[in-house]
Design an enzyme around this catalytic site. Sequence first.
Site, mmCIF file in Angstrom:
data_model
loop_
_atom_site.group_PDB
_atom_site.id
_atom_site.type_symbol
_atom_site.label_atom_id
_atom_site.label_comp_id
_atom_site.label_asym_id
_atom_site.label_seq_id
_atom_site.Cartn_x
_atom_site.Cartn_y
_atom_site.Cartn_z
ATOM 1 N NE ARG A 6 -46.582 67.462 96.144
ATOM 2 C CZ ARG A 6 -47.422 68.076 96.960
ATOM 3 N NH1 ARG A 6 -47.885 69.278 96.648
ATOM 4 N NH2 ARG A 6 -47.806 67.504 98.078
ATOM 5 C CG ASP B 292 -43.293 72.412 87.482
ATOM 6 O OD1 ASP B 292 -44.134 72.130 88.349
ATOM 7 O OD2 ASP B 292 -42.677 73.501 87.437
ATOM 8 C CE1 TYR C 8 -35.869 71.371 91.732
ATOM 9 C CE2 TYR C 8 -35.205 72.575 93.710
ATOM 10 C CZ TYR C 8 -36.090 71.728 93.052
ATOM 11 O OH TYR C 8 -37.179 71.234 93.712
ATOM 12 N NE ARG D 202 -40.383 75.948 84.406
ATOM 13 C CZ ARG D 202 -41.680 75.644 84.365
ATOM 14 N NH1 ARG D 202 -42.216 74.866 85.293
ATOM 15 N NH2 ARG D 202 -42.432 76.134 83.413
#
Lengths: 263, 263
Positions: B55, B57, B115, B203
């Site tokens: 999911r 952001d 990522y 992040r």
Amino acid sequence: VQTSHLKKIALIVEYDGSGYHGFQAQAHPPTVQDDLEQAIERLTGERLRVTCASRTDAGAHAKGQVVSFRTGAPYPPETFVRALNHYLPGQIAILAAHEVPMSFDVRKGATGRRYRYLILNRPVPSPLLRLRAHHVSMALDAAAMDRAAALLLGERDFAPFAGPLVPRGASTRRTLTECQVSRQEDLVNFRVAGSSFLHQQVRRTAGALVQVGLGRLSLDDFRALASRRERSAAGPALPPHGLYLDSVQYTDFPPAQGAGRTA
Amino acid sequence: VQTSHLKKIALIVEYDGSGYHGFQAQAHPPTVQDDLEQAIERLTGERLRVTCASRTDAGAHAKGQVVSFRTGAPYPPETFVRALNHYLPGQIAILAAHEVPMSFDVRKGATGRRYRYLILNRPVPSPLLRLRAHHVSMALDAAAMDRAAALLLGERDFAPFAGPLVPRGASTRRTLTECQVSRQEDLVNFRVAGSSFLHQQVRRTAGALVQVGLGRLSLDDFRALASRRERSAAGPALPPHGLYLDSVQYTDFPPAQGAGRTA
């Protein structure tokens, strides 16, 4: 403003052309020029006109456009970088600013311009590149495109690659110092450099090279096409969102001591 | 719809997250899930729910999200690619589609996720990358960031890098198989891979690594920070527009014979 206090500033400018009707101010805003002039007015209070090295089309991008203007504002060049980036929208940024002689002619003084046309070559489109590269879904032979591109090096008549805004009767002879195609994974890059270019020359050349890459034009076909006298004979221009003005060259700009002028 | 005709389709999806409130459908559209489900409804007439591997952001991007759904539509996978790309907005594209066993679990079946967090590191911002990379104007020491990143490899408690949506009491132990920082000209790339991640883990890790890159945290400071037990101790998350879900790994997906399934 006393003219004795006037100086000339040259800016190196990057922009995302997606939301703009090209560089030059015209009846239908927004243009890059409009936004630059508004930012300068907010900084200096002057309503002035800026001049650019290359009038990019609607939707085309720049990584190194050069823009100049005369100003009576007392700020050092670094201040123009910081303050204009504060006032400008995110689609435009000043990369560097330099004071130049009043005789500096941003258009006629340019000795070279480098453009890039970027093609995404894979079966499906890319959302992340949709306003940054032209999508060609069928396989391109980049090596064949590069062989065709090399035929255009040197001085020749580029009439078959001329767009509609090239004035009738104007010379269409130009000189290319670089003209090559390379592939990096899904991206096909067409790089071209020369002293100056006809309207739509890069996008029309890219269009004919894609026909070569698809096997619809042989190298001999391309050579014959490039030798025709008829304006625009090489076919339509590819869309502007794949086009980048990479840099503009001058004999004495940017000045050698200007390395620290990016604020 | 007779359940005997149901099959499960898995899609590999790229999207530009700039205009979306994340992947998952919620009270405030638009989300990537909303647009995918609408495109599927236009193709098959079915109002169904899709499930994703990760999911993402609001504002974060994906180059290889994996999404699955059950459908009674009789089309081969290639048709889902072509037809959904026709119905989807330009911000989303289906890169490939495969039929998978009904037992395929797009979330729990994933063995790894990769990522990337992209940082533009130069004095001035870039209009062309403004929704694609986080801008840091002061110089980053990418080699120091890479040394700090390497400390996080293997299995450990990532509580200090946990975001607010990590449920209280849930385990914060995770395993990283890749965690590295490299520089290519003005771009600093943080790449990280592991079986699964905490909310905002990438992040928040990127944020702490930037502090190392700026010299505000030493390698020892970073090691100490990463060893704390307090949730979110490593500091705030960097903004989502630098984050990309690059790919999701499975034991048996995509199937080896699926190379031609991109339409």
